[in-house]
Design an enzyme around this catalytic site. Sequence first.
Site, PDB file in Angstrom:
ATOM      1  N   LYS A 100       0.809  -1.219   0.000  1.00  0.00           N
ATOM      2  CA  LYS A 100       0.000   0.000   0.000  1.00  0.00           C
ATOM      3  C   LYS A 100       0.844   1.273   0.000  1.00  0.00           C
ATOM      4  O   LYS A 100       0.444   2.299  -0.561  1.00  0.00           O
ATOM      5  CB  LYS A 100      -0.935   0.014   1.210  1.00  0.00           C
ATOM      6  N   GLU A 122      -9.721   5.878   3.071  1.00  0.00           N
ATOM      7  CA  GLU A 122     -10.597   4.841   3.592  1.00  0.00           C
ATOM      8  C   GLU A 122      -9.717   3.630   3.845  1.00  0.00           C
ATOM      9  O   GLU A 122      -8.670   3.488   3.242  1.00  0.00           O
ATOM     10  CB  GLU A 122     -11.695   4.510   2.579  1.00  0.00           C
ATOM     11  N   SER A 389       1.771  -9.666  -0.854  1.00  0.00           N
ATOM     12  CA  SER A 389       1.465  -8.231  -0.813  1.00  0.00           C
ATOM     13  C   SER A 389       1.603  -7.597   0.569  1.00  0.00           C
ATOM     14  O   SER A 389       1.777  -6.392   0.684  1.00  0.00           O
ATOM     15  CB  SER A 389       0.051  -7.990  -1.348  1.00  0.00           C
TER      16      SER A 389
END
Lengths: 408, 271
Positions: A100, A122, A389
Amino acid sequence: MGKAIGDNTEVSSMPTADGRYGIYGGRYVSEVLVAALDELRDAYGRLKSDPGFVAEYERDLKNYVGRESPLYFAERLTQEMGGARILLKREDLNHTGAHKINNCIGQALLAKYMGKPRVIAETGAGQHGVASATVAARFGLKCRVYMGSDDIERQSLNVYRMKLLGAEVVPVTTGSKTLKDALSEAMRDWVANVDDTYYIIGTVAGPHPYPMLVRDFQSVIGKETKKQCLADYHQLPNAIVACVGGGSNAMGIFHPFLEDDEVRLIGVEPAGKGIETGMHAAPLSKGEVGVLHGNKTYLMQDEDGQILPTHSISAGLDYPGVGPEHSWLKDIKRAEYVSIDDKQALHAFRQLNLLEGILPALESAHALAYGAELASKMSKDEIVVINLSGRGDKDIPTMAKIDGISIS
Amino acid sequence: MSRISDRFKQLKAENKKALIPYVVAGDPVPEFTVKVMHEMVRKGADIIELGVPFSEPEAEGAVIQVAHERALTHNVSLRDTIQMVAEFRQSDKNTPVLLMGYINPIEKMGYEEFAKLAKTAGVDASLLVNVPPEEGVELEIALHKQGLDTIYLVAPTTTDARAEYLCGKSRGFTYYVSLKGTTGASTINMGEVEARFNHLKQFTKIPMVVGFGIKDGASAARVAEFADGSVVGSAIVQIFADNKDNPNAIIESVGELVYEMRTAMDLVSVG
C-alpha cells in the site's frame, strides 16, 4: 524522453482520455467532485514526467519504503509442492508491511505538489490507513482515516497504529460497517472539503484518474519483478499470482507484463465461506456489471441493483467491487480470475509460517494458496511468482481467536 | 411540452416560485409514500422529487442515508418506486414527479426498460446524483426518446464553461447545489449562494432551482427571492426519522412544513 511514473507498453494505453478501460471505469461522481478530479488528472498528467517529482518519488521508494523488495525463492515450499519454482515478491518487507505504501507515497507527493494540507483515506484491513497515516506524518499533512466499525474491531492493532501516527480514525457505522461504507464516507468528506483536501484512494478503483494513477504507482512491483526474474533466472515467470480485493497489488504486478502474452496473470478473489454460499467477496468470479464508487465494473449486487454484503476472513479483500481495469482484463481474457475460500487461505497462511518462516497477511494467503497449488501442477523448470502483498502481524489476533488462544 | 415546463410556465404566470419537496420512496413503509405525496401537493408542493432507495447513497448526509436504509428494510426497488408514481398518477395528472437517485439500479434494469416503465407510470424526469452528462449519453437518448426530462446538477465548484455545458444539457430545469457537501449539511451562506446563482443564471435558458441547505419557511423564502424554486430534502426526511413508528404524525408534520414554506415563499415572490 525522460523517466515517467508508470510504464508505456501498448496495452497500457488504457485508459482512454475519459478514463475508460473498454466499457469499464469512467467518472460516475457528484458534480461537486468533477472540478477536483479534473484538477487531479491535470496535475498528475503534468507531474508524472516532471523530473523533480519522479526523483522525489523514487528517492522515497528507495530510502523510506526500502525498495527494491526481494524476489525470494521459496525453496521449501517449492519442494513441498513438487512442481514449478515458487518465487515470492516480498512486498511484506516494505515499510509499514504491505504494498500500500507505494501508492501512498505517490499520492502524498501529489497532495504536496498540489498544495493540499489535508489528506483523507478509507481503509478495510487498516493497511492502507496505516500507509496513509504514515505518509501524512512523513510529509506533515493532516490525516483522517475512515474505517468501518466492524473492521475497527477486527483490526484494533492497525487502528492504534494510525493513532500513534497522528491520524484521526473515524468509525463508519452505516451500511455493512466495512470497507465499502468507509469509501462512501470518505467520498462524502471529500465533497465537503474539496478545496483543501486530497483523497488518497487505496486501490485501483474509484473515479478516473484514480484507477490509473494507483496502478502507475503500484507498477513498480511488476517492473522490479520482471527485472529481478530476468537477472536471476534468465526468463520471465510462467505465471504471476496475486490476490484481488480492489486489486491494486495485482494490477501493480500484472501491468508491466500485460504485453508478455506467455506470462499467465492470475488474480485470486476471496471465496469467503464458498462462492455457492453467497458469502464471499468475488465480483469477478460471480458478479455482474454495475456502477459503484465512481466507476463501472463487476459488482456483487442483487436483482434490484442493490449492493450485496460481502464476506471474507481478510478485511482487506472484503469489498463488493473491483478495479475497472481488472474487469476489462477479464473480458479480454488477458488475466484469469479464480477464487480461494477462507479455509484454503488459512491453510496457506500456516504453511508459509512453517515452511518459510514468513508470516503472510491473510489477503496474500489467498494468492499463496492458489499459487502453490498451481505450481504443483507445473514442471520444475517453470516459475510461478506469487505477490506476497503484505505481512500478517495484523492478523495475529484473528488467527489466535480461530485457534482459541487468548492474547492480550 | 413536458409537465415540468408547463408547471414553471404556470408558476411564472402566477408570479410564484416552485416548491420541490423530496422524500425517499418507501420511507418509512412502502404503502405510505403515495399518501404523503398527495398531502404535500395539497399543502403547496409544485413538483415532487422522489428518492429511489439505494444501498450506497454516496452523496447523502446522515439523515437521508438512514431514510434509504429504512426503505431498504422493505426491499423497495426502482420498480416499486415507479409503481408508486403510477399509483400517484391515478388521481394527480398534473404535478410533475422526478426520480432522484443513483445509476446502479437503472444499469441493472436496463436504460430502455427504465425509460419505458417510467414514462408509462407518469414519471417526468430523472436526476441522477452520480451521473454527469458525460457518463449518461446513452441513458439520455433512451429517456429523451420517451419524452422524459434529464436534470443535471451545477455545483459551487463548477467552472463557467462547464456550467454552460450542464445548463445546455438539462431539460425541465437546472438544479444548483448550494453548497460543497452532502445533503443536510450545515447552514448555507445565503448571500454567497445568491451571488453565485445570479452569476450562473446567464448560462441557462430554462428555470434554475436551488437545493441543499433549505430547511424552513425563512430559508425557502430567502431562496425564492432570486431562484426559480427551492428543493427541500433533509428537513422533510428528518420528520420521517422522528416519527418512523407513527406514519400518521408524519403526514401531518410534513404537511405543516410544506405549508409553512409555501406561505413564506409566496409572501416574498408575490409581495
